[in-house]
Write an enzyme that holds these catalytic residues in place. Structure first.
Site, PDB file in Angstrom:
ATOM      1  CB  ALA A  34     -15.425 -22.566  -7.106  1.00 57.61           C
TER       2      ALA A  34
ATOM      3  CB  CYS B 115      -6.466  -8.296   2.579  1.00 57.12           C
ATOM      4  SG  CYS B 115      -5.201  -6.701   2.326  1.00 57.12           S
TER       5      CYS B 115
ATOM      6  CB  VAL C 112      -0.950   0.097   1.223  1.00 55.00           C
ATOM      7  CG1 VAL C 112      -1.619   1.331   1.298  1.00 55.00           C
ATOM      8  CG2 VAL C 112      -1.928  -1.322   0.929  1.00 55.00           C
TER       9      VAL C 112
ATOM     10  CB  THR D  45      -6.779  -2.198   7.342  1.00 56.55           C
ATOM     11  OG1 THR D  45      -6.620  -1.988   5.763  1.00 56.55           O
ATOM     12  CG2 THR D  45      -8.156  -2.743   7.650  1.00 56.55           C
TER      13      THR D  45
ATOM     14  CE  LYS E 106      -3.752 -10.919  -5.989  1.00 59.09           C
ATOM     15  NZ  LYS E 106      -4.725  -9.974  -5.968  1.00 59.09           N
TER      16      LYS E 106
ATOM     17  CE  LYS F  93      -4.146  -7.438   7.704  1.00 61.71           C
ATOM     18  NZ  LYS F  93      -4.847  -6.174   8.198  1.00 61.71           N
TER      19      LYS F  93
HETATM   20  C1  UDX Z   1      -7.997  -8.113  -1.544  1.00 62.63           C
HETATM   21  C2  UDX Z   1      -9.288  -6.982  -2.025  1.00 62.63           C
HETATM   22  O1  UDX Z   1      -9.455  -7.534  -3.426  1.00 62.63           O
HETATM   23  C3  UDX Z   1      -8.564  -5.628  -2.170  1.00 62.63           C
HETATM   24  O2  UDX Z   1      -9.518  -4.881  -2.476  1.00 62.63           O
HETATM   25  C4  UDX Z   1      -7.702  -5.083  -0.585  1.00 62.63           C
HETATM   26  O3  UDX Z   1      -7.270  -3.961  -0.736  1.00 62.63           O
HETATM   27  C5  UDX Z   1      -6.816  -6.459  -0.102  1.00 62.63           C
HETATM   28  O4  UDX Z   1      -7.451  -7.729  -0.159  1.00 62.63           O
HETATM   29  P1  UDX Z   1      -5.633  -9.305  -2.378  1.00 62.63           P
HETATM   30  O5  UDX Z   1      -5.705  -9.966  -1.295  1.00 62.63           O
HETATM   31  O6  UDX Z   1      -4.679  -8.693  -3.445  1.00 62.63           O
HETATM   32  O7  UDX Z   1      -6.895  -8.081  -2.552  1.00 62.63           O
HETATM   33  O8  UDX Z   1      -6.434 -10.471  -3.654  1.00 62.63           O
HETATM   34  P2  UDX Z   1      -7.786 -10.598  -4.081  1.00 62.63           P
HETATM   35  O9  UDX Z   1      -7.480 -10.542  -5.768  1.00 62.63           O
HETATM   36  O10 UDX Z   1      -8.971  -9.849  -3.575  1.00 62.63           O
HETATM   37  O11 UDX Z   1      -7.970 -12.234  -4.115  1.00 62.63           O
HETATM   38  C6  UDX Z   1      -7.692 -12.665  -2.777  1.00 62.63           C
HETATM   39  C7  UDX Z   1      -7.969 -14.297  -2.633  1.00 62.63           C
HETATM   40  O12 UDX Z   1      -9.489 -14.579  -3.001  1.00 62.63           O
HETATM   41  C8  UDX Z   1      -6.965 -14.904  -3.647  1.00 62.63           C
HETATM   42  O13 UDX Z   1      -6.334 -15.915  -2.597  1.00 62.63           O
HETATM   43  C9  UDX Z   1      -7.771 -15.451  -4.724  1.00 62.63           C
HETATM   44  O14 UDX Z   1      -7.410 -16.295  -5.291  1.00 62.63           O
HETATM   45  C10 UDX Z   1      -9.266 -15.720  -4.052  1.00 62.63           C
HETATM   46  N1  UDX Z   1     -10.163 -15.526  -4.793  1.00 62.63           N
HETATM   47  C11 UDX Z   1     -10.614 -14.367  -5.531  1.00 62.63           C
HETATM   48  C12 UDX Z   1     -11.005 -16.597  -5.298  1.00 62.63           C
HETATM   49  O15 UDX Z   1     -10.832 -17.769  -4.934  1.00 62.63           O
HETATM   50  N2  UDX Z   1     -12.013 -16.473  -6.064  1.00 62.63           N
HETATM   51  C13 UDX Z   1     -12.338 -15.584  -6.861  1.00 62.63           C
HETATM   52  O16 UDX Z   1     -13.452 -15.297  -7.640  1.00 62.63           O
HETATM   53  C14 UDX Z   1     -11.695 -14.199  -6.402  1.00 62.63           C
END
Ligand code: UDX
Length: 454
Positions: free
Chosen positions: A263, A271, A12, A125, A331, A274
């Site tokens: 899924a 994030c 951030v 946060t 991811k 936590k």
């Molecule tokens: C998230 C929020 O999207 C963001 O707005 C916030 O500021 C921080 O937290 P981030 O953790 O970087 O961002 O990743 P994000 O793309 O949101 O994915 C989070 C997790 O959810 C990943 O493990 C991803 O694989 C999973 N996910 C996401 C799924 O399993 N399915 C989905 O459809 C979307």
């Protein structure tokens, strides 16, 4: 144009620093990590974020972004300070304010020596009420000044995603400003109006509402993922039902929308787990029941274990069998393995006696709690060689390009568990044993005629 200081150089802080600097602001970032200072001055991002590294290089080169270790220096040489230090959780899931409290203490100390008004913006946060009830008094005491008079105070939650931090910082859906008073809010509003040339909606509200927006947003998105994963579990027991088709059908409704309905092996990262935990603990401390938030986390924990179970069932006898994990990061486009499903899956498989190896395009080392460093390979081929089962854990583009032949050529037994739904079931099932999250498994249950796979 305001001079900006930023405390904390995580995703951030550094993204904000680089993006402000790229638009001509003079930015001084401060971090206590000598390694990070060396890396940033050498124009290298301290974590994997390719677009950020390119802009970091340009802004450090041009002199618009500087990094220092001395927080006071950063504060004294700027008009406003963004605090973006980490707010991890305690072991019980509640928020740990140690770093943000320390940062406010130091900002206050520096403001004590500074003449004139200075805006303090909390980007970290924090649970609702923290800025007003905890951080403001720390600032006021250390600065010997009063908020709204000696200095301004705002909350400005960040919604960027790792892996697309620069894009998200430059093109947010909205900017949320929590303001202690109108003057503070107006100053930050003007900064963002200038930065985004008026093209992004700016929402002003109370400090605590802005703090809550961040938790409510992340919890909702995490809930969508857990919802998709729970429905996926039902889909796996019904011939002809495929979670991908189902969510395509569900998500076309604009009241729901298709985003965050993929899924998979569960959500990870710094994030969602936590923030949902911290909100749950915060709510409980206020006497609220949080059945929905608890369910979001429970479904998520169960989902990674379910993927491991799919592999264990396919393997039959587990001892000595080799399982290849493709993907370690939580991811794609990041090297972050915090709360990554891959590590939970690896642990369950190793507990059962499997020999687990992994390949990830950017993660070179990862530890599995209780088992130490996971055996990482240097290529997909090396990972698949002689494996009895492969699990797709992270949907990197390199993995999407794999064909059934890539698996059958290398593996001892070509069993693929597609936990990210990146392959075509019909193509893969015609060539190898293909099991997927949210897809009925004909191997374990008598197959019926249906439209999806017949
Ligand atoms: C998230 C929020 O999207 C963001 O707005 C916030 O500021 C921080 O937290 P981030 O953790 O970087 O961002 O990743 P994000 O793309 O949101 O994915 C989070 C997790 O959810 C990943 O493990 C991803 O694989 C999973 N996910 C996401 C799924 O399993 N399915 C989905 O459809 C979307």
């Amino acid at each position: 144009m305001s001079n900006i200081s930023i405390i904390g150089t995580g995703y951030v802080g550094l993204s904000a620093a680089v993006c402000f600097a790229s638009r001509g602001y003079q930015v001084i970032a401060s971090t206590r990590s000598a390694d990070k200072i060396t890396q940033i001055r050498a124009q290298k991002a301290p974590f994997y974020e390719p677009a950020l590294e390119r802009m970091l290089s340009q802004t450090v080169e041009s002199g618009s972004l500087k990094v220092v270790s001395d927080r006071a220096e950063a504060i004294l040489r700027s008009d406003m300070t963004f605090i973006s230090v980490a707010t991890p959780n305690h072991a019980d899931g509640s928020i740990n304010l140690t770093y943000v409290n320390e940062a406010c203490e130091e900002v206050g100390d520096a403001l004590c020596d500074k003449k004139g008004y200075h805006l303090v913006v909390v980007k970290s946060t924090v649970v609702p009420g923290t800025t007003h009830a905890v951080l403001r008094p720390i600032l006021e005491h250390a600065a010997n000044k009063t908020a709204g008079d000696g200095f301004g105070l705002c909350v400005n939650p960040e919604f960027l995603r790792q892996g697309s931090s620069v894009h998200d910082t430059l093109h947010p859906d909205r900017v949320v400003i929590g303001e202690y008073d109108a003057r503070s809010g107006k100053q930050l509003h003007e900064l963002y109006d200038d930065f985004y040339s008026g093209a992004v909606p700016i929402m002003r509200m109370s400090l605590a509402s802005a703090e809550m927006v961040k938790y409510a947003s992340n919890s909702f998105l995490a809930m969508k993922v857990s919802y998709a994963n729970e429905i996926a579990g039902v889909c796996e027991r019904v011939p002809g039902v495929d979670i991908t088709e189902v969510m395509d059908g569900v998500g076309v409704d604009p009241r729901i929308n298709r985003k965050f309905l993929n899924a998979g092996p569960g959500f990870g990262g710094s994030c969602f787990p936590k923030d949902v935990s911290a909100l749950m603990r915060f709510a409980e401390s206020r006497g609220c029941t949080t059945s929905l938030l608890r369910a979001v986390l429970d479904v998520n924990t169960a989902q990674a274990l379910h993927v491991a179970e799919q592999a264990l069932t396919a393997l039959g006898t587990v001892s000595g069998k080799r399982v290849a994990l493709l993907g370690l990061a939580f991811k794609p486009q990041t090297d972050d393995t915090r709360e990554a499903p891959a590590l939970k899956i690896a642990r369950k498989l190793m507990d059962a006696g499997a020999d687990v190896c992994a390949y990830d395009p950017v993660v070179v080392k990862a530890d599995v709690p209780g088992f130490g460093t996971l055996h990482s390979t240097r290529s997909i081929d090396e990972c698949l060689r002689d494996a009895d089962c492969c699990i797709i854990v992270t949907e990197w583009d390199q993995f999407k390009a794999l064909t059934p032949g890539d698996f059958t050529r290398q593996m001892a037994a070509p069993v693929v568990i597609d936990a990210r739904r990146i392959f075509d079931p019909v193509t893969f099932r015609s060539k190898l044993t293909y099991i997927a999250v949210g897809l009925y498994a004909p191997e374990s249950t008598p197959r019926m005629t249906h439209t999806l796979l017949s």
